[in-house]
Motif scaffolding. Sequence first.
Motif, PDB file in Angstrom:
ATOM      1  N   VAL A 171       0.672  -1.407   0.028  1.00 21.31           N
ATOM      2  CA  VAL A 171       0.202   0.107  -0.045  1.00 21.31           C
ATOM      3  C   VAL A 171       0.320   1.269  -0.312  1.00 21.31           C
ATOM      4  O   VAL A 171       1.391   1.523   1.077  1.00 21.31           O
ATOM      5  N   VAL A 172       1.199   1.692  -0.970  1.00 21.36           N
ATOM      6  CA  VAL A 172       1.860   2.891  -1.260  1.00 21.36           C
ATOM      7  C   VAL A 172       1.075   3.654  -1.375  1.00 21.36           C
ATOM      8  O   VAL A 172       1.476   5.491  -1.579  1.00 21.36           O
ATOM      9  N   LEU A 173      -0.246   3.778  -2.287  1.00 20.03           N
ATOM     10  CA  LEU A 173      -1.380   5.334  -2.486  1.00 20.03           C
ATOM     11  C   LEU A 173      -1.596   5.727  -0.794  1.00 20.03           C
ATOM     12  O   LEU A 173      -1.999   4.564  -0.060  1.00 20.03           O
ATOM     13  N   PRO A 174      -2.267   6.495  -0.528  1.00 20.33           N
ATOM     14  CA  PRO A 174      -2.249   7.173   0.401  1.00 20.33           C
ATOM     15  C   PRO A 174      -4.002   6.378   1.300  1.00 20.33           C
ATOM     16  O   PRO A 174      -4.928   6.488   0.000  1.00 20.33           O
ATOM     17  N   MET A 175      -4.457   6.065   2.011  1.00 19.75           N
ATOM     18  CA  MET A 175      -5.952   5.716   2.123  1.00 19.75           C
ATOM     19  C   MET A 175      -7.075   6.902   2.237  1.00 19.75           C
ATOM     20  O   MET A 175      -7.834   5.961   2.463  1.00 19.75           O
ATOM     21  N   TYR A 176      -6.158   7.612   2.026  1.00 28.98           N
ATOM     22  CA  TYR A 176      -7.480   9.089   2.046  1.00 28.98           C
ATOM     23  C   TYR A 176      -7.651   8.887   0.450  1.00 28.98           C
ATOM     24  O   TYR A 176      -8.966  10.009   0.229  1.00 28.98           O
ATOM     25  N   HIS A 177      -7.246   8.006   0.263  1.00 27.14           N
ATOM     26  CA  HIS A 177      -8.370   8.159  -1.921  1.00 27.14           C
ATOM     27  C   HIS A 177      -8.648   6.643  -1.693  1.00 27.14           C
ATOM     28  O   HIS A 177      -8.045   5.617  -1.050  1.00 27.14           O
TER      29      HIS A 177
END
Length: 450
Positions: A171-177
């Motif tokens: 998981v490198v994509l932000p969790m706020y997206h």
Amino acid sequence: MNWLKYQARQRPDKKFINELTFKEVEARVNDLAGRLHKFIRGQQRAALYANNSVATALFYLALQSLPVEVLMLNSRLTHHEIAKKLKTLNIQVVFSQDDTFISYSEVFQSDITENIRMAGEYNPEQIAVIMDTSATSGTYKSVPLRWKQFYAHVQASQKILGVTEDDNWLVVLPMYHIGGLAILLRSLYNGTGITLMERFDEELTLQLIENGSINMLSVVPTMLNRIVDRIHKHHLRVVLVSGEFIPRPLVEKCLTKKIPIYKSYGMTETTSQSTTFSVMDNPLKIDSVGLPLPGVTIRINNPDANGIGEVLIQSPMLMDGYLGQEPVSGFFNTQDIGYVDGDGYLYILDRRKNIIISGGENIYPREIEDVLYAHPAVSECAVVGMKDERWGQVPVLFVVSSLDEHIIISYLAERIARYKLPRKVIHLAELPKNAMNKVLKKDLVEKYLC
């Protein structure tokens, strides 16, 4: 079903989030929920203001167990933007990794509330998260996603991507997206592991890929482009690539290196993926974004003679509607322009707002950008429209490259029609991007063309 409780019973010792097992995550979430309860004080909604971390994942899951509607705040927002959004959504309680709001450390050090009511099962109609659209060219909209939409999403995604016992998704994509949070929830549903990274780190990502610690990866094209040349060995099963524009040369490079790239198309409003496919299995469809996931129906509205028109989507993963606006009825207009071929594969030509109408001709910036990305000396590029008294609009190119304007135009002139050639070339050291590494064309227009 309460997925965390189920997995903690079925797979207690299996690693879930970094080194924490499902049993350990459940215990920490229950403990944290007890500490959070007094801060919530019966509020319907709360917000998280933080980057990726194990603590952020635990806070999100704990708030769901209370249950509370969670707004995931983009950590790049200004204080003014945050204040406006909190007021609009009537949110009075915000938790943050630092001392901006109620800090994580303050909550962890607080007392546990006894006899709190925790959700036994997830209510399908309960709002699981509130997220902003990425707003690459307009104002943010608040998207409420319910458990019924996530449930439909993880089931459909599982059928296309499959599941193995050894799956570990980076998981490198932000969790706020949605791209980041969806990985957490897919893995929770599938009973598989994730490796959380606070932000995209090229060296660490390459290390995890090459030593086999991860076998699944979700990235946007700019991220993959920064590491693809340095991937020499891997144990990857899925590399899911999505974003506004996936350059064909990048996809071809992955195929050459036998990197299992899956192109995907979706948005916050559709709970991430709507179409997906393995390019290695279907190389003749390399320019498409894939077939609709199970349950997804795609319609092309107002098609021209070539079948090109507005892309509409209907699916059980589709949001009920933006907060404070009319509910979605039937098909949702994605604001993208594309077509569906005879085999059902979707092709996206561009965002409707990006199309340049010059002298009555439609110019699709993606077409020009795709040609440029095939040149090894072009690192980044973006084409936008500029007002013109004679033609209405003309294309302008922003580029990160050592090539001068004359060489760039000559290169393009051999490959695209004359009316599509940029009338101006502006060299930049880097193109502006949002947290998802999507190029912000509106910033280019506002700063250089207004």
